[in-house]
Design a protein around this motif. Structure first.
Motif, PDB file in Angstrom:
ATOM      1  N   TYR A 183      -2.140  -2.158  -8.580  1.00 27.53           N
ATOM      2  CA  TYR A 183      -2.525  -4.066  -8.133  1.00 27.53           C
ATOM      3  C   TYR A 183      -1.932  -4.230  -7.221  1.00 27.53           C
ATOM      4  CZ  TYR A 183      -4.615  -4.887 -12.481  1.00 27.53           C
ATOM      5  OH  TYR A 183      -5.848  -5.166 -14.056  1.00 27.53           O
ATOM      6  N   THR A 184      -2.514  -4.707  -5.823  1.00 28.22           N
ATOM      7  CA  THR A 184      -1.878  -5.113  -4.906  1.00 28.22           C
ATOM      8  C   THR A 184      -0.563  -6.346  -5.545  1.00 28.22           C
ATOM      9  OG1 THR A 184      -3.148  -6.690  -5.160  1.00 28.22           O
ATOM     10  CG2 THR A 184      -4.086  -5.059  -3.948  1.00 28.22           C
TER      11      THR A 184
ATOM     12  N   TYR B 294     -12.332  -3.451  -3.584  1.00 27.86           N
ATOM     13  CA  TYR B 294     -11.294  -3.170  -4.701  1.00 27.86           C
ATOM     14  C   TYR B 294     -11.922  -3.074  -5.847  1.00 27.86           C
ATOM     15  CZ  TYR B 294      -7.039  -3.905  -1.658  1.00 27.86           C
ATOM     16  OH  TYR B 294      -6.120  -4.382  -0.788  1.00 27.86           O
TER      17      TYR B 294
ATOM     18  N   LEU C 181      -7.460  -6.206  -6.466  1.00 24.50           N
ATOM     19  CA  LEU C 181      -6.556  -7.261  -5.905  1.00 24.50           C
ATOM     20  C   LEU C 181      -6.198  -8.386  -6.445  1.00 24.50           C
ATOM     21  CD1 LEU C 181      -6.047  -8.498  -2.927  1.00 24.50           C
ATOM     22  CD2 LEU C 181      -8.336  -8.742  -3.072  1.00 24.50           C
TER      23      LEU C 181
ATOM     24  N   THR D 291       0.963  -1.106  -0.359  1.00 20.19           N
ATOM     25  CA  THR D 291       0.231  -0.090   0.063  1.00 20.19           C
ATOM     26  C   THR D 291       0.899   1.353   0.077  1.00 20.19           C
ATOM     27  OG1 THR D 291      -2.117   1.166   1.490  1.00 20.19           O
ATOM     28  CG2 THR D 291      -0.348   0.030   2.302  1.00 20.19           C
TER      29      THR D 291
ATOM     30  N   GLY E 217     -12.376  -9.226  -0.979  1.00 18.55           N
ATOM     31  CA  GLY E 217     -11.894  -7.610  -1.788  1.00 18.55           C
ATOM     32  C   GLY E 217     -12.813  -7.006  -2.255  1.00 18.55           C
TER      33      GLY E 217
ATOM     34  N   HIS F 291      -7.380   4.268  -5.113  1.00 14.08           N
ATOM     35  CA  HIS F 291      -7.843   4.598  -6.406  1.00 14.08           C
ATOM     36  C   HIS F 291      -8.032   4.857  -7.936  1.00 14.08           C
ATOM     37  CE1 HIS F 291     -11.311   1.714  -3.567  1.00 14.08           C
ATOM     38  NE2 HIS F 291     -11.087   3.172  -3.209  1.00 14.08           N
TER      39      HIS F 291
END
Length: 332
Positions: free
Chosen positions: A36-37, A87, A65, A20, A82, A61
């Motif tokens: 993207y995570t 997400y 996820l 993050t 998620g 945003h």
């Protein structure tokens, strides 16, 4: 090609990198990039500390996820969790070649099981309203890429996948390490272009070996989107031009110095929550390129940001080293 603007430019999910804090920093460099995570396994999400694993800053945003797993029910459950966290997209990993991933029967080894991947996509589509996408390779081991990529693409699209991200290399699960799989198998961009031609109504995003915004722009003549990986992380200054060059919009910051200044309020807030400074500044080491003082900047963070109790002043002092060296070089 312009119908799928939301996927036009994305920053890849990268293990141990795109947490993050990294994503907040990248958002300061580009308003338009889709972020993207890191890949999170279904087991970790279902049984782990969800707030720690899934929590993210509202500024990120649009953010997706990425899930790792192969059980349709577990993926559906994780996708719903998620979505409830906020997400904007759920992405299934069918490309990671690590041994740990293979042992868990997810990642690139699923290229050999297109019907199972399709079942997973269908289960997630039933569980959530946000887009469900797949990130895959062009094949694994002895698969014929033209056949393997077409087969899995058609299977997941039939199951409802909203977009495909294709890393344009094979993954050799037998004989190459995960690191080697990022560089040694040859790239085949033409195969991804042909996939797009065969599936004109499906957003196709290309990934793998793309090193600059200029290269991304060239790929966009053939596909709907480009995913930048290591270049975005190791050389984040490249993202400063993404919005203007790819969308015709002014970027949020004019310079890397401005971006880091904008990052400091976030750093101070996270420090107050008990997050260590190094957890955030480790994502900044590539911030300056060919700039006098860049080495001093990196060295200062390496020496001081890791210390217990380190505060945002460490980052400010590191920035001063860059500025001082720039002034000194101009004066000389």
């Amino acid at each position: 090609m312009q119908r799928f603007q939301s996927y036009r430019f994305t920053v890849a999910p990268m293990m141990d990198w795109t947490d993050t804090h990294c994503r907040v920093f990248h958002r300061l460099l580009s308003r338009r990039a889709r972020l993207y995570t890191e890949m999170l396994t279904t087991g970790a999400i279902i049984r782990g500390d969800r707030a720690r694993l899934l929590g993210f800053d509202a500024s990120e945003h649009p953010v997706a996820l990425q899930l790792g797993g192969s059980d349709p029910a577990d993926l559906a459950t994780s996708a719903k969790i998620g979505e409830d966290f906020g997400y904007d997209e759920i992405n299934m990993n069918v490309g990671c070649p690590s041994d740990r991933v293979q042992d868990g029967r997810f990642g690139a080894c699923l290229m050999a099981e297109p019907d199972l991947v399709a079942d997973c996509v269908a289960a997630m589509k039933q569980a959530v309203c946000v887009p469900v996408t797949v990130k895959c390779r062009i094949g694994i081991d002895d698969q014929e890429p033209e056949i393997a990529l077409q087969t899995i693409s058609r299977a997941v699209v039939a199951a409802g996948a909203d977009a495909l991200v294709v890393h344009a290399r094979k993954a050799w699960l037998k004989g190459l390490s995960p690191k080697e799989n990022r560089d040694i198998p040859p790239l085949d961009y033409g195969l991804v272009y042909r996939l797009k031609a065969a599936m004109p109504d499906v957003p196709i995003i290309i990934n793998g070996g793309i090193g600059s915004i200029a290269e991304a722009k060239a790929h966009l003549q053939h596909v709907d989107g480009v995913m930048l990986g290591r270049a975005a992380y190791q050389e984040p200054w490249r993202l400063l031009d993404a919005d203007s060059d790819l969308f015709g919009d002014p970027g949020p910051q004019r310079s890397m110095k401005d971006a880091i200044e904008a990052f400091i309020p976030y750093v101070e807030r996270e420090l107050a929550r008990g997050i260590r400074l190094h957890a955030m500044t480790r994502h900044l080491v590539g911030a300056f390129h060919a700039v006098p003082g860049a080495r001093a900047f990196r060295r200062h963070l390496a020496e001081h940001a890791v210390k217990p109790g380190a505060i945002a002043t460490v980052l400010r002092d590191a920035m001063d080293l860059v500025a001082e060296r720039i002034e000194a070089s101009v004066a000389a």
